[in-house]
Write an enzyme that holds these catalytic residues in place. Structure first.
Site, PDB file in Angstrom:
ATOM      1  N   ARG A 181       0.958  -1.210  -0.083  1.00 46.19           N
ATOM      2  CA  ARG A 181      -0.229   0.063   0.075  1.00 46.19           C
ATOM      3  C   ARG A 181       0.733   1.400  -0.274  1.00 46.19           C
ATOM      4  O   ARG A 181       1.001   1.989  -0.768  1.00 46.19           O
ATOM      5  CB  ARG A 181      -1.003   0.155   1.427  1.00 46.19           C
ATOM      6  CG  ARG A 181      -2.372   0.958   1.195  1.00 46.19           C
ATOM      7  CD  ARG A 181      -1.829   2.342   1.516  1.00 46.19           C
ATOM      8  NE  ARG A 181      -1.137   2.509   2.925  1.00 46.19           N
ATOM      9  CZ  ARG A 181      -0.423   3.459   2.972  1.00 46.19           C
ATOM     10  NH1 ARG A 181      -0.503   4.585   2.127  1.00 46.19           N
ATOM     11  NH2 ARG A 181      -0.171   3.781   4.211  1.00 46.19           N
ATOM     12  N   ASP A 182       1.637   1.503   1.093  1.00 43.01           N
ATOM     13  CA  ASP A 182       2.503   2.719   1.282  1.00 43.01           C
ATOM     14  C   ASP A 182       3.589   2.876   0.058  1.00 43.01           C
ATOM     15  O   ASP A 182       3.580   3.749  -0.563  1.00 43.01           O
ATOM     16  CB  ASP A 182       3.129   2.366   2.659  1.00 43.01           C
ATOM     17  CG  ASP A 182       3.547   4.045   3.361  1.00 43.01           C
ATOM     18  OD1 ASP A 182       3.371   4.875   2.320  1.00 43.01           O
ATOM     19  OD2 ASP A 182       3.448   4.086   4.336  1.00 43.01           O
TER      20      ASP A 182
ATOM     21  N   HIS B  30       5.792   3.612  13.049  1.00 39.10           N
ATOM     22  CA  HIS B  30       5.576   3.824  11.413  1.00 39.10           C
ATOM     23  C   HIS B  30       6.885   5.046  11.079  1.00 39.10           C
ATOM     24  O   HIS B  30       6.384   6.223  11.046  1.00 39.10           O
ATOM     25  CB  HIS B  30       4.377   4.074  11.007  1.00 39.10           C
ATOM     26  CG  HIS B  30       4.110   4.263   9.392  1.00 39.10           C
ATOM     27  ND1 HIS B  30       3.453   3.219   8.640  1.00 39.10           N
ATOM     28  CD2 HIS B  30       4.871   5.182   8.625  1.00 39.10           C
ATOM     29  CE1 HIS B  30       3.596   3.885   7.640  1.00 39.10           C
ATOM     30  NE2 HIS B  30       4.317   4.724   7.232  1.00 39.10           N
TER      31      HIS B  30
ATOM     32  N   HIS C  30       9.593   6.298   8.619  1.00 43.97           N
ATOM     33  CA  HIS C  30      10.296   6.669   7.155  1.00 43.97           C
ATOM     34  C   HIS C  30      11.714   7.010   7.335  1.00 43.97           C
ATOM     35  O   HIS C  30      12.084   7.355   8.167  1.00 43.97           O
ATOM     36  CB  HIS C  30       9.628   7.865   6.294  1.00 43.97           C
ATOM     37  CG  HIS C  30       8.336   7.444   5.918  1.00 43.97           C
ATOM     38  ND1 HIS C  30       7.920   7.538   4.614  1.00 43.97           N
ATOM     39  CD2 HIS C  30       7.266   6.934   6.669  1.00 43.97           C
ATOM     40  CE1 HIS C  30       6.632   7.009   4.779  1.00 43.97           C
ATOM     41  NE2 HIS C  30       6.204   6.656   5.827  1.00 43.97           N
TER      42      HIS C  30
ATOM     43  N   CYS D 107       5.323   9.387   0.914  1.00 48.17           N
ATOM     44  CA  CYS D 107       4.184  10.171   1.298  1.00 48.17           C
ATOM     45  C   CYS D 107       3.811  11.141  -0.044  1.00 48.17           C
ATOM     46  O   CYS D 107       4.728  11.617  -0.772  1.00 48.17           O
ATOM     47  CB  CYS D 107       4.294  11.089   2.350  1.00 48.17           C
ATOM     48  SG  CYS D 107       2.894  12.116   2.951  1.00 48.17           S
TER      49      CYS D 107
ATOM     50  N   ASN E 203       9.670   4.555   3.367  1.00 46.97           N
ATOM     51  CA  ASN E 203       9.554   4.002   4.705  1.00 46.97           C
ATOM     52  C   ASN E 203      10.841   3.246   5.014  1.00 46.97           C
ATOM     53  O   ASN E 203      11.542   2.873   4.262  1.00 46.97           O
ATOM     54  CB  ASN E 203       8.679   2.951   4.540  1.00 46.97           C
ATOM     55  CG  ASN E 203       7.095   3.374   4.362  1.00 46.97           C
ATOM     56  OD1 ASN E 203       6.812   4.189   3.307  1.00 46.97           O
ATOM     57  ND2 ASN E 203       6.313   3.128   5.383  1.00 46.97           N
TER      58      ASN E 203
END
Ligand code: ZN
Length: 307
Positions: A16-17, A209, A211, A242, A251
């Site tokens: 997803r990210d 979470h 990065h 992002c 990430n």
């Protein structure tokens, strides 16, 4: 300093990210193949799709096809990201395909506005309506507060503001609260102080979470571990970032995270060699080299003897 745990939980968010931030749209069949591969490395938690508007994020417009197409082993908990009530309604039509709904907002007004075009209060009110719906469907609900450690537009973010938002979500009934360093601005000292306070305020599972935008990702993991964080999100191949602002890459890489944890004697349940194989396969799909440390160097004790 608290002792290190025997085991931590790692949620893979690359599908997803990561895929969301690729300039090219990845073919659905490739996504399915990669998710199926990742799910066989021992990763027990994965975020695999997002029900965002296809005109906003076309890279993820095949959420339903991905969820229908993947074949993951029993025991792998799947999470889908939903941005709003409309996305949630669509997601719930496929609720037999996943276990957890991930919701999010930013702790910074400017980032929230740019990311989801709402004020924080508007986002919170919608999320407070969504959480009981998610729970009422028998699903787990995890929330992530983006820009928890700093905002690229507003600068420092008051942790008090982050915890106030977290408190509202906790009261609404979420199961897990994540804090996103969405554009890689956190430092280890800040992380230590932040989670020290967070554990005093919250009884939930708290997730970090991070990065690696500025190379501090694993240092932040260490700081978080030492305050008692036992739940991390990461992205294979260091994919991700992002959508706003541009340049917010990376990430922390799952293989770098797993390698460090295993070297520290902390279990993850993940087969690192198998994970590296999947991450390397992604390079062919993306048509470019990935630069996570462990993809380049191989696991510890291996690089030196490779031909
Ligand atoms: Zn992220």
């Amino acid at each position: 300093m608290s002792g290190y745990p025997e085991q931590v939980r790692v949620r893979e968010v690359g599908p997803r990210d990561g895929f969301q931030n690729e300039p090219e749209r990845i073919a659905t069949a490739d996504k399915i193949r990669l998710i199926d591969g990742l799910a066989r490395t021992g990763l027990a938690h994965m975020e695999v799709a997002s029900f965002v508007r296809p005109d906003v994020i076309p890279q993820l417009d095949d959420a339903v096809a991905v969820l229908d197409g993947i074949d993951v082993p029993d025991g792998v908990a799947l999470s889908v990201l939903v941005p709003n009530e409309r996305g949630l309604q669509t997601a719930l039509e496929h609720k037999d395909r996943f276990h957890d709904v991930a919701i999010f907002l930013s702790a910074s007004e400017t980032h929230n506005k740019k990311n989801v075009n709402r004020s924080i209060e508007q986002s919170l009110e919608a999320l407070e309506r969504m959480v009981p719906v998610i729970k009422g469907e028998g699903l787990r609900c995890s929330a992530v507060i983006a820009t928890s450690f700093g905002c690229p537009y507003e600068g420092p973010v008051d942790p008090g503001k982050v915890f106030e938002i977290g408190g509202r979500l906790e009261a609404a009934g979420i199961d897990e609260l994540g804090f996103g360093d969405t554009t890689g601005m956190a430092n280890p000292r800040q992380v230590r102080e932040f989670f020290g306070r967070a554990f005093e305020l919250s009884g939930l599972e708290l997730t970090a979470h991070f990065h690696n935008t500025r190379g501090q990702g694993l240092a932040n993991v260490l700081a978080a571990l030492e305050t008692g964080v036992r739940s991390f999100e990461s992205s294979f191949g260091e994919l991700g970032g992002c959508p706003v602002p541009p340049g917010s890459t990376g990430n922390i890489a799952t293989e770098d995270l797993i390698s460090m944890l295993h070297e520290m004697g902390i279990g993850t349940g993940v087969d690192l060699d198998a994970l590296i194989e999947v991450s390397r396969a992604v390079q062919e799909v993306l048509g470019r080299r990935l630069t996570s440390h462990v993809i380049v160097a191989g696991p510890v004790g291996w690089g030196a003897v490779r031909p």
